[in-house]
Design an enzyme around this catalytic site. Structure first.
Site, PDB file in Angstrom:
ATOM      1  N   LYS A  22       0.850  -1.210   0.000  1.00  0.00           N
ATOM      2  CA  LYS A  22       0.000   0.000   0.000  1.00  0.00           C
ATOM      3  C   LYS A  22       0.881   1.254   0.000  1.00  0.00           C
ATOM      4  O   LYS A  22       0.660   2.184  -0.777  1.00  0.00           O
ATOM      5  CB  LYS A  22      -0.892   0.013   1.220  1.00  0.00           C
ATOM      6  CG  LYS A  22      -1.462   1.380   1.581  1.00  0.00           C
ATOM      7  CD  LYS A  22      -2.280   1.383   2.847  1.00  0.00           C
ATOM      8  CE  LYS A  22      -1.516   1.548   4.107  1.00  0.00           C
ATOM      9  NZ  LYS A  22      -1.242   2.932   4.508  1.00  0.00           N
ATOM     10  N   ASN A  23       1.916   1.276   0.850  1.00  0.00           N
ATOM     11  CA  ASN A  23       2.712   2.495   1.009  1.00  0.00           C
ATOM     12  C   ASN A  23       3.691   2.742  -0.131  1.00  0.00           C
ATOM     13  O   ASN A  23       4.317   3.796  -0.185  1.00  0.00           O
ATOM     14  CB  ASN A  23       3.417   2.484   2.372  1.00  0.00           C
ATOM     15  CG  ASN A  23       2.402   2.656   3.504  1.00  0.00           C
ATOM     16  OD1 ASN A  23       1.249   3.018   3.271  1.00  0.00           O
ATOM     17  ND2 ASN A  23       2.822   2.347   4.714  1.00  0.00           N
ATOM     18  N   ARG A  93      -3.449   9.896   4.829  1.00  0.00           N
ATOM     19  CA  ARG A  93      -2.142  10.552   4.941  1.00  0.00           C
ATOM     20  C   ARG A  93      -1.491  10.718   3.568  1.00  0.00           C
ATOM     21  O   ARG A  93      -0.874  11.744   3.299  1.00  0.00           O
ATOM     22  CB  ARG A  93      -1.233   9.716   5.840  1.00  0.00           C
ATOM     23  CG  ARG A  93       0.130  10.325   6.086  1.00  0.00           C
ATOM     24  CD  ARG A  93       0.063  11.564   6.917  1.00  0.00           C
ATOM     25  NE  ARG A  93       1.373  12.133   7.188  1.00  0.00           N
ATOM     26  CZ  ARG A  93       1.530  13.314   7.789  1.00  0.00           C
ATOM     27  NH1 ARG A  93       0.481  14.028   8.144  1.00  0.00           N
ATOM     28  NH2 ARG A  93       2.731  13.808   8.023  1.00  0.00           N
ATOM     29  N   CYS A 117      -3.905   7.766   9.981  1.00  0.00           N
ATOM     30  CA  CYS A 117      -4.300   7.002  11.168  1.00  0.00           C
ATOM     31  C   CYS A 117      -4.239   7.905  12.398  1.00  0.00           C
ATOM     32  O   CYS A 117      -3.325   8.707  12.563  1.00  0.00           O
ATOM     33  CB  CYS A 117      -3.386   5.797  11.354  1.00  0.00           C
ATOM     34  SG  CYS A 117      -3.690   4.520  10.132  1.00  0.00           S
ATOM     35  N   ARG A 122      -0.353  14.575  13.298  1.00  0.00           N
ATOM     36  CA  ARG A 122       0.422  14.178  12.108  1.00  0.00           C
ATOM     37  C   ARG A 122       0.923  15.469  11.433  1.00  0.00           C
ATOM     38  O   ARG A 122       0.361  15.947  10.486  1.00  0.00           O
ATOM     39  CB  ARG A 122      -0.458  13.348  11.157  1.00  0.00           C
ATOM     40  CG  ARG A 122      -1.086  12.102  11.745  1.00  0.00           C
ATOM     41  CD  ARG A 122      -0.096  11.022  12.128  1.00  0.00           C
ATOM     42  NE  ARG A 122       0.609  10.443  11.011  1.00  0.00           N
ATOM     43  CZ  ARG A 122       0.178   9.383  10.330  1.00  0.00           C
ATOM     44  NH1 ARG A 122      -1.018   8.884  10.592  1.00  0.00           N
ATOM     45  NH2 ARG A 122       0.885   8.861   9.352  1.00  0.00           N
ATOM     46  N   PRO A 123       1.950  16.089  11.993  1.00  0.00           N
ATOM     47  CA  PRO A 123       2.389  17.396  11.472  1.00  0.00           C
ATOM     48  C   PRO A 123       2.971  17.309  10.066  1.00  0.00           C
ATOM     49  O   PRO A 123       3.348  16.227   9.616  1.00  0.00           O
ATOM     50  CB  PRO A 123       3.459  17.820  12.473  1.00  0.00           C
ATOM     51  CG  PRO A 123       3.940  16.572  13.088  1.00  0.00           C
ATOM     52  CD  PRO A 123       2.788  15.603  13.077  1.00  0.00           C
ATOM     53  N   ILE A 124       3.041  18.439   9.400  1.00  0.00           N
ATOM     54  CA  ILE A 124       3.635  18.466   8.058  1.00  0.00           C
ATOM     55  C   ILE A 124       4.647  19.597   7.894  1.00  0.00           C
ATOM     56  O   ILE A 124       4.967  20.012   6.768  1.00  0.00           O
ATOM     57  CB  ILE A 124       2.538  18.606   6.962  1.00  0.00           C
ATOM     58  CG1 ILE A 124       1.702  19.874   7.186  1.00  0.00           C
ATOM     59  CG2 ILE A 124       1.650  17.384   6.872  1.00  0.00           C
ATOM     60  CD1 ILE A 124       0.855  20.230   5.974  1.00  0.00           C
ATOM     61  N   ASP A 305       5.162   0.235  11.920  1.00  0.00           N
ATOM     62  CA  ASP A 305       3.892  -0.318  11.429  1.00  0.00           C
ATOM     63  C   ASP A 305       3.683  -1.777  11.828  1.00  0.00           C
ATOM     64  O   ASP A 305       2.631  -2.348  11.542  1.00  0.00           O
ATOM     65  CB  ASP A 305       3.798  -0.183   9.909  1.00  0.00           C
ATOM     66  CG  ASP A 305       3.610   1.261   9.503  1.00  0.00           C
ATOM     67  OD1 ASP A 305       3.763   1.568   8.318  1.00  0.00           O
ATOM     68  OD2 ASP A 305       3.329   2.090  10.390  1.00  0.00           O
ATOM     69  N   ARG A 396      -8.350  -0.593   4.896  1.00  0.00           N
ATOM     70  CA  ARG A 396      -7.579   0.482   4.275  1.00  0.00           C
ATOM     71  C   ARG A 396      -6.256  -0.031   3.750  1.00  0.00           C
ATOM     72  O   ARG A 396      -5.718   0.475   2.767  1.00  0.00           O
ATOM     73  CB  ARG A 396      -7.285   1.594   5.295  1.00  0.00           C
ATOM     74  CG  ARG A 396      -8.439   2.459   5.654  1.00  0.00           C
ATOM     75  CD  ARG A 396      -8.004   3.619   6.514  1.00  0.00           C
ATOM     76  NE  ARG A 396      -6.948   4.384   5.858  1.00  0.00           N
ATOM     77  CZ  ARG A 396      -6.416   5.482   6.386  1.00  0.00           C
ATOM     78  NH1 ARG A 396      -6.796   5.907   7.572  1.00  0.00           N
ATOM     79  NH2 ARG A 396      -5.476   6.145   5.730  1.00  0.00           N
TER      80      ARG A 396
END
Ligand code: EPZ
Length: 417
Positions: A22-23, A93, A117, A122-124, A305, A396
């Protein structure tokens, strides 16, 4: 709401086909926005995050669909910039990859904050710092991120303050098509980052990976290709945790073993052995298994993960064990659910200590993708029946988790309401 029903106690024996990662699929799907030709992507998992990514591209006017069970065709020739305040953007994400690809292709982007998630903030800021170094200006807004490229510097050096998979990927995609050289330091080197680099280089990009640096020599454009993505290392290792709990032996097909070696060396010491035969990875549990103490960190260290699933496994290990979470300090929502099964554990800050416990069936709530997988792992060994709610989190990132486990002997099914 879909539920998973598990009756524990069955050992697992047989073959499981591992799906594409997936990632890896998500950045490569969004990277097709950089390419005005047809791309054919193979080994793509049928999971809801991928379906959502394809939906977003179609909303932008691209052709983006599965053409068979695991093959996707994308042609972004006719894609145009739209207001990306779609609801699904704030749920995923990977929608952060729209920042780099839209900036590169259209010169600007305005979108909802990417979700992900729910295990803490979840900073950017690392992404924004990189885009600004590449010549973008951020227009502060309450609920939208708006970025616009101004004059782009010829040569740029970006030193990320934290090792970030998403920020590394975004810097690569924001600089692949340019007329300058971009150096990115303090990079993430997860297999899915390398998968994206390989894909872009075959499309005509000029990206080199060094010890702790990526060098991107900008090119004028990219061509469409056919590409097969890596298989999912976390899915494979999740099934290894299942066998550690239930006993038996399973053959995992379609794996890239080199991505799994770091974790499998821990499993070996615990009594969960592995061997390769005829292209498959066989995982087998010895009579009894011992616990281990692990710390999660960027690849090639133990992956965050796999943390929740590994904690579920530790409940069944002689001597128990511990996990220190080095990436997402709040990734512990699964712990309360394990306690409903009878797990004896103690969490202090970003460390959880787990004792060997006799687990019994319970009604559980998945709180995020990997936490949901952890509940399945734990329930497979528990005495009696368990029900797991909020299966939408699990689908997901896991393709056909229930049917794959049932095919090797687990007493598990999913009701579709
Ligand atoms: C990716 O998330 C994965 N998601 C996650 O997988 C995975 O857990 C994570 O990488 C780490 O491997 C996808 O690939 C879609 P990061 P990402 O940026 O990119 C902090 C799953 O289960 N950080 O590497 O968001 C961040 O808070 C999901 O498949 C900042 O502080 O992770 C974290 O503590 C869950 N500022 C650390 O860095 C930033 O600007 C690593 O995050 C960016 C990140």
């Amino acid at each position: 709401m879909e539920k998973i029903f598990v009756t524990g106690g069955r050992s697992l024996n047989g073959k499981i086909e591992i799906s594409g990662m997936k990632n890896s699929a998500l950045p490569i799907i969004f990277a097709c926005l950089l390419i005005n030709e047809e791309c054919i992507l193979e080994n793509i998992p049928m999971v809801s995050d991928v379906e959502n990514a394809l939906f977003i591209l179609r909303q932008m006017g691209a052709y983006a669909s599965f053409i068979d069970e695991h093959t996707v065709k994308i042609n972004a020739r006719n894609a145009s910039l739209i207001d990306l305040d779609l609801d699904i953007i704030s749920k995923m994400r990977a929608s952060s990859y729209l920042m780099s690809t839209c900036l590169s292709r259209f010169g600007s982007v305005s979108m909802a904050y990417p979700g992900g998630c729910n295990f803490g903030v979840r900073p950017i800021e690392q992404h924004i710092k990189g885009f600004q170094a590449l010549g973008a200006t951020l227009i502060e807004n309450t609920d939208l991120i708006s970025l616009k490229f101004g004059k782009r510097p010829k040569n740029t050096k970006i030193v990320l303050d934290k090792i970030s998979v998403g920020a590394t990927i975004n810097m690569i995609m924001a600089s692949a098509i340019s007329d300058g050289i971009t150096i990115i330091e303090n990079i993430a080197k997860e297999p899915h980052v390398l998968d994206l680099i390989a894909f872009l280089n075959i499309c005509g990009a000029d990206i080199s990976l060094y010890e702790n640096q990526i060098k991107v020599v900008g090119v004028k454009g990219l061509k469409g290709i056919r590409y097969r993505i890596y298989s999912d290392m976390i899915e494979a290792l999740t099934f290894a945790c299942c066998v550690g709990v239930t006993g038996g032996e399973i053959a995992l097909q379609n794996v890239e073993g080199e991505h799994l070696e770091g974790v499998l060396s821990v499993f070996d010491k615990m009594g969960i052995s592995h061997r390769y035969k005829n292209g498959a990875l066989y995982i087998k549990k010895n009579a009894s298994i011992r616990g281990a103490d692990i710390v999660t960190a960027p690849y090639p260290a133990f992956p965050t993960d796999l943390h929740p699933q590994f904690s579920a496994l530790l409940c069944y290990c002689d001597g128990g064990g511990s996990v220190i979470e080095g990436i997402f300090p709040n990734r512990f929502a699964y712990a309360v659910e394990l306690e409903k099964l009878g797990a004896r554990l103690n969490r202090v800050d970003n460390k959880i200590i787990i004792e060997k416990s006799l687990l019994h069936g319970a009604t559980l709530d998945a709180t995020d993708l990997r936490a949901g997988a952890a509940l399945v792992v734990a329930a497979l060994g528990a005495t009696g029946k368990s029900t797991i709610n909020n299966v939408n989190y699990i689908v997901r990132g896991y393709e056909r988790l229930v049917s794959k486990l049932a095919s090797v002997g687990a007493d598990i099914f999913c009701d579709v309401k």
